[in-house]
Motif scaffolding. Structure first.
Motif, PDB file in Angstrom:
ATOM      1  N   ALA A   1       0.856  -1.190   0.000  1.00  0.00           N
ATOM      2  CA  ALA A   1       0.000   0.000   0.000  1.00  0.00           C
ATOM      3  C   ALA A   1       0.889   1.237   0.000  1.00  0.00           C
ATOM      4  O   ALA A   1       2.083   1.164   0.294  1.00  0.00           O
ATOM      5  N   THR A   2       0.300   2.373  -0.316  1.00  0.00           N
ATOM      6  CA  THR A   2       1.091   3.607  -0.279  1.00  0.00           C
ATOM      7  C   THR A   2       1.208   4.115   1.155  1.00  0.00           C
ATOM      8  O   THR A   2       0.421   3.748   2.021  1.00  0.00           O
ATOM      9  N   ASP A   3       2.206   4.970   1.358  1.00  0.00           N
ATOM     10  CA  ASP A   3       2.428   5.467   2.720  1.00  0.00           C
ATOM     11  C   ASP A   3       1.288   6.346   3.225  1.00  0.00           C
ATOM     12  O   ASP A   3       1.053   6.424   4.415  1.00  0.00           O
ATOM     13  N   THR A   4       0.557   6.993   2.330  1.00  0.00           N
ATOM     14  CA  THR A   4      -0.574   7.817   2.775  1.00  0.00           C
ATOM     15  C   THR A   4      -1.882   7.034   2.856  1.00  0.00           C
ATOM     16  O   THR A   4      -2.917   7.606   3.178  1.00  0.00           O
ATOM     17  N   SER A   5      -1.845   5.742   2.584  1.00  0.00           N
ATOM     18  CA  SER A   5      -3.100   4.988   2.522  1.00  0.00           C
ATOM     19  C   SER A   5      -3.780   4.925   3.888  1.00  0.00           C
ATOM     20  O   SER A   5      -3.128   4.964   4.928  1.00  0.00           O
TER      21      SER A   5
ATOM     22  N   PRO B   1       6.055   4.624  -1.739  1.00  0.00           N
ATOM     23  CA  PRO B   1       5.733   6.060  -1.735  1.00  0.00           C
ATOM     24  C   PRO B   1       4.540   6.327  -2.637  1.00  0.00           C
ATOM     25  O   PRO B   1       4.327   5.619  -3.622  1.00  0.00           O
ATOM     26  N   ASP B   2       3.759   7.359  -2.303  1.00  0.00           N
ATOM     27  CA  ASP B   2       2.583   7.643  -3.119  1.00  0.00           C
ATOM     28  C   ASP B   2       2.846   8.827  -4.045  1.00  0.00           C
ATOM     29  O   ASP B   2       3.767   9.618  -3.837  1.00  0.00           O
ATOM     30  N   ASN B   3       2.018   8.921  -5.070  1.00  0.00           N
ATOM     31  CA  ASN B   3       2.051  10.066  -5.963  1.00  0.00           C
ATOM     32  C   ASN B   3       0.665  10.698  -5.920  1.00  0.00           C
ATOM     33  O   ASN B   3      -0.273  10.166  -6.506  1.00  0.00           O
ATOM     34  N   GLU B   4       0.516  11.779  -5.169  1.00  0.00           N
ATOM     35  CA  GLU B   4      -0.798  12.398  -4.924  1.00  0.00           C
ATOM     36  C   GLU B   4      -1.803  11.356  -4.458  1.00  0.00           C
ATOM     37  O   GLU B   4      -2.941  11.307  -4.944  1.00  0.00           O
ATOM     38  N   GLY B   5      -1.361  10.504  -3.543  1.00  0.00           N
ATOM     39  CA  GLY B   5      -2.248   9.485  -2.984  1.00  0.00           C
ATOM     40  C   GLY B   5      -2.312   8.207  -3.783  1.00  0.00           C
ATOM     41  O   GLY B   5      -2.822   7.193  -3.308  1.00  0.00           O
ATOM     42  N   LYS B   6      -1.787   8.224  -4.988  1.00  0.00           N
ATOM     43  CA  LYS B   6      -1.898   7.056  -5.861  1.00  0.00           C
ATOM     44  C   LYS B   6      -0.625   6.200  -5.859  1.00  0.00           C
ATOM     45  O   LYS B   6       0.478   6.703  -5.709  1.00  0.00           O
ATOM     46  N   LEU B   7      -0.859   4.914  -6.022  1.00  0.00           N
ATOM     47  CA  LEU B   7       0.233   3.967  -6.203  1.00  0.00           C
ATOM     48  C   LEU B   7       0.667   4.017  -7.658  1.00  0.00           C
ATOM     49  O   LEU B   7      -0.176   3.996  -8.561  1.00  0.00           O
ATOM     50  N   LYS B   8       1.976   4.063  -7.887  1.00  0.00           N
ATOM     51  CA  LYS B   8       2.461   4.096  -9.260  1.00  0.00           C
ATOM     52  C   LYS B   8       2.805   2.689  -9.745  1.00  0.00           C
ATOM     53  O   LYS B   8       3.514   1.940  -9.060  1.00  0.00           O
ATOM     54  N   ALA B   9       2.326   2.369 -10.932  1.00  0.00           N
ATOM     55  CA  ALA B   9       2.537   1.028 -11.471  1.00  0.00           C
ATOM     56  C   ALA B   9       4.023   0.690 -11.552  1.00  0.00           C
ATOM     57  O   ALA B   9       4.443  -0.421 -11.204  1.00  0.00           O
ATOM     58  N   ASP B  10       4.843   1.643 -11.972  1.00  0.00           N
ATOM     59  CA  ASP B  10       6.256   1.290 -12.136  1.00  0.00           C
ATOM     60  C   ASP B  10       6.948   1.046 -10.793  1.00  0.00           C
ATOM     61  O   ASP B  10       7.820   0.186 -10.670  1.00  0.00           O
TER      62      ASP B  10
END
Lengths: 343, 343, 343, 343
Positions: free
Chosen positions: D81-85, D106-115
């Motif tokens: 999960a992302t850190d902000t989840s 780490p998240d990107n504006e709350g989102k998990l990045k596929a890469d």
């Protein structure tokens, strides 16, 4: 169709429902920090006569048992309970799931016997391998019990005095508390409970609420960081005020008492009706659960018109069954049952 | 002083110790990926006649039971066991700590009865509230049992066939397996075990090792990701080769068999000595644990020279005691005991 | 072949092994109630200067971390640790398995920074939703760290004073303590540790024992009912005296000190050898773990004769590697390595 | 007073409440075996286009996450999960309480990045010590995220295809799903979700219900024995029909859609109002959560008349705040806010 399956088959008592409707559009902060929850808490503390006590609300009974027991026990402790107790039989292992063994003692009509408890605790500490065994860290009983029976004040005092001697908390599951408090010959009142145990809960789900249970203690230090514990268990309701609103309703205008008394009154009528037809009880319950031995023929005759539960596997000629009354049971239901039996 | 307290009071059998010394300065990779562990595994698979099976080594018995049971059970499952079983009584809640209820059946001289198991499983699934109950997800027995008794092949077959009927694994705790395999009248060999259960362990700690237990299965798919499971449980020994070295020694030159046979032989002598003096057993055990009822006077006389355990609380005139033989028991110990009794 | 993979690849230091052999045939009571364990405990308390402290022995490091952390934390607490910490990376979730979140702070060469800890704790309690978050219930660090670095006394004091300010225990994982205590420029002694943290463990497995870790505290009340906790975790060794015997040996004749000093001395030689050849460290470690960036060509040349570990994925031209010295490393090993590098 | 604190501050949408009132006096069997629950299930399966799928109802979000994640993971698995989840930050450790580590990316504006996910999984399996690490057993994301952002269909497809490559389930927390589904530029419909993940839940508590979340899957085999799992977690509501009644209402007459669209429409108005006054967002959210940087002076001016939340610690001159719309937000609320800002 008339319904005697259980006391959680209808919604909420109309007075509870009305308050939910009236308060529906209000905005309050979440997680039980609202004014309704605060007022319900204060009402309950007042009724229990423990102004310095504390009250916490949860959604359901299994959840409440799991959270309270997990909070009261140290990590390497178990909970003493009878073999027929709800936590031992019908909660799918929710106590063990949090790491706690249930230490089972035989029951007497659903009740824990003080002398059996004393003997168990004495022998435990007399055995010098006890660090290799699960320490009895608390005692769980219910009032009324799974079999509808109730403890007398004297019986509870005996159990509680043993718990105090061994310095372990006594916790009372009050899922059907209303029907115990207002049972005939019961000598225990809400004001007595905080002096007869360490923590108990006032059942809502089975006593007129849509859902909800109120955990009460005169020793708030036992339930430390209980917000966090409830959250951890997935048991902290977002719209916590729903619990406050319902319990405020239940403890206004004597509603909880009226529900309890009415359920017991109808259960006693039901019992009389059965006994008048010659059907025997296999447990003599003074509360809203009634246990009969009925001929299978009678059961077959009733089934199309009346719902109730088998208690154990059916017998060849006659079977054990349970009938339960609740806030939604009416005098008309009993009359209909009486007619069905008379046909 | 002569010692009959238990079979884990001395170190390792000298042949095991010698191998630990001989291999001490070698460098091997850790966590059981070494050649000793590999060879011990192969030796055990060969002795068990299951070339496609798998063997995993752990440090102690409670740990082994906790890891295996946690692996075999689904999250909402419990393990069926007798009330006198080790996991139910003397493991401080290590099974429940991982979330699993022990579903208790009454024992018969320490043994689980096939018919009681069958009845329990039938009734469980006949009760339509079973999703609210803990599902029996596996069966645990021990061989020998806590009371030194052993199952016949027929008895094991009956239990296992019930397990297969309900598609739940049967697991055998073999903490004292050596003394069961080589007991008089035992009709079960190492080669039979993989066909009489799904997983079992070969006890090392109580059968000549410094420590260590070997989990064996003919169905490796049941113990999936077992390295990770052992690590998670804190049960993966860094210098894993210590277990391999010991089990290689135990299964070389028939050492495990010799230890088992010798322990049983001395236990039988001990029994004869006792019975010759008129002292009765309260359990008729064919293995290295012997259970006697001794007059308290005799107990007092022995105590300064001989150690053994009370089995339950002492009685007024006579008491129940347990004597255990092991790899370090000698003929001289039995002679000394005989002399002490004759004085 | 020379071995620099890790410090747990050989058996026990010969002086430890000798004592295990000498005491092998003695009979003692189990589970750490024997005289060896008692003497080892007293020796350690004396060396630590805490006569009223307590010592408990366990088998391995992951197990020790899991039991101690589970004991120190309340049920709804987490443990603060760095992202590179052993419990966060290499223990397969053994901390979370017991229900505890690891609250991760960034590391500085493996070390927790006091100011980062302080900021984290301040912000936690400044956030009024904190009952919905995992409470930091203790702090975990290791000495030396996973990257071989050590804290100065001043650094430890800063961390500990923050812990005391927030009333949460500080626990030090000393898996490789010997190599930290006797590192060059280290200013912390065994006598200081009980005053710089609440609980720490003295590593045996990686510092000369076959296996075993000694948990030490000057505040025994923090480790209440620790026998039962160890049993519950499957971490109470039946032949507990094996741990006592080993730690008695380690703390007799300055063996632990000699092992630590020798490991460090050889590690420094190894470092000089590498640096003399122009190979750089990527972490400047004063302890028995050394971290180098080596050209892949050099790695290929060494591999047939010398074992060591990659640290992270290999690079294109050069890669990060770890070399570890231990009780079994010799001057000859360093000479051989030097020769290999010179070829 | 106008309320923008959160979307769970009022009761249920009037159409939901009306159905609860209308059905209140009916008797139904418990625990979700009633006709309302059955109909709600079928409605949802139809809307999702998965006639062979399955739906389960639970009470709240934390509970739902804990039960689903515990069911999807093997015992020695963690959840990515992302850190902000939400599960990582605001659920008090409810995931770890059941033994599962959260593996944080780490998240990107709350989102998990596929890469980032792909890189993490590749490196995990490339590290040969992985049995000592927590295996990534599933992936958790939320839609919308904690920061109000939404994934595009392409982004979800990329994440899901990685999950399928590694054969681990993808689970979507839809606590605020209504506001994601009907966000501007969203290209994902209810019918798409079962093809873009393995399990997701349709949030009720924050989208118009009194309480309740509906777990949906096209792969029912993933949620085996889910009644028992819910019971074990204290998450099986006695009067289960309350959930059925509410979700039947939400999915009748497009109520869920109307609630989602209206919440988004008002949120966009709110954003325009803010931006028209020159206040910037720090996250560009298309859903019902809006994030602004407001001068502290403005905040002070609004506070007596308007409630909303700080997002992180207040700044010196300006602070980050969150405004949330919900079913009970009105055009009048936005007008009032506009007026307050204009004064």
């Amino acid at each position: 169709m008339i319904y005697f399956d259980s006391d959680y088959m209808a919604g909420a008592h109309p007075e509870v429902m009305q308050r939910l409707v009236e308060t529906n559009s209000l905005h309050t902060p979440g997680y039980g920090t609202d004014e309704f929850t605060h007022r319900a808490r204060n009402l309950i503390l007042e009724k229990c006569g423990i102004p310095d006590g504390e009250v916490y609300f949860l959604v359901g009974g299994t959840q409440t048992n799991a959270v309270v027991i997990d909070r009261l026990l140290d990590k390497n402790d178990g909970v003493v309970a009878t073999d027929t107790s709800h936590i031992n039989v019908h909660e799918a292992g929710a106590i063990e799931a949090w790491g706690h063994k249930i230490l089972i003692l035989p029951d007497n009509e659903g009740k824990l016997k003080a002398d059996a408890l004393k003997k168990y605790l004495e022998e435990f500490y007399a055995d010098d391998t006890y660090p290799h065994m699960v320490r009895p860290g608390m005692v769980y009983i219910s009032f009324p019990t799974e079999l509808g029976t109730i403890y007398s004040k004297k019986e509870l005092q005996e159990i509680y005095s043993i718990c105090r001697e061994y310095d372990i908390p006594l916790y009372i599951d009050g899922a059907r508390l209303a029907f115990g408090l207002y049972a005939k010959n019961n000598d225990i009142g809400l004001q007595d409970l905080p002096r007869l145990c360490d923590v108990f809960y006032i059942g809502g789900t089975k006593c007129g609420a849509l859902f909800g249970e109120a955990v009460v203690t005169a020793r708030p230090e036992l339930l430390r960081r209980f917000d966090s514990m409830r959250k951890l268990h997935g048991a902290l309701l977002a719209k916590g005020r729903l619990l406050g609103v319902q319990f405020e309703a239940l403890f206004s205008d004597y509603l909880y008492e009226r529900i309890g008394k009415e359920g017991v009154r109808l259960a006693m009528q039901l019992k009389e009706t059965m006994e008048a037809r010659g059907f025997k009880t296999f447990i003599d319950s003074p509360t809203n659960q009634q246990f009969f031995i009925l001929p299978n023929k009678v059961i077959e005759k009733l089934k199309p018109y009346c719902s109730f539960e088998y208690w154990g596997p059916p017998g060849k000629e006659e079977s054990r069954v349970r009938f339960v009354t609740g806030w939604s049971t009416t005098d008309a239901d009993i009359s209909t049952l009486t007619s069905l039996l008379e046909e």
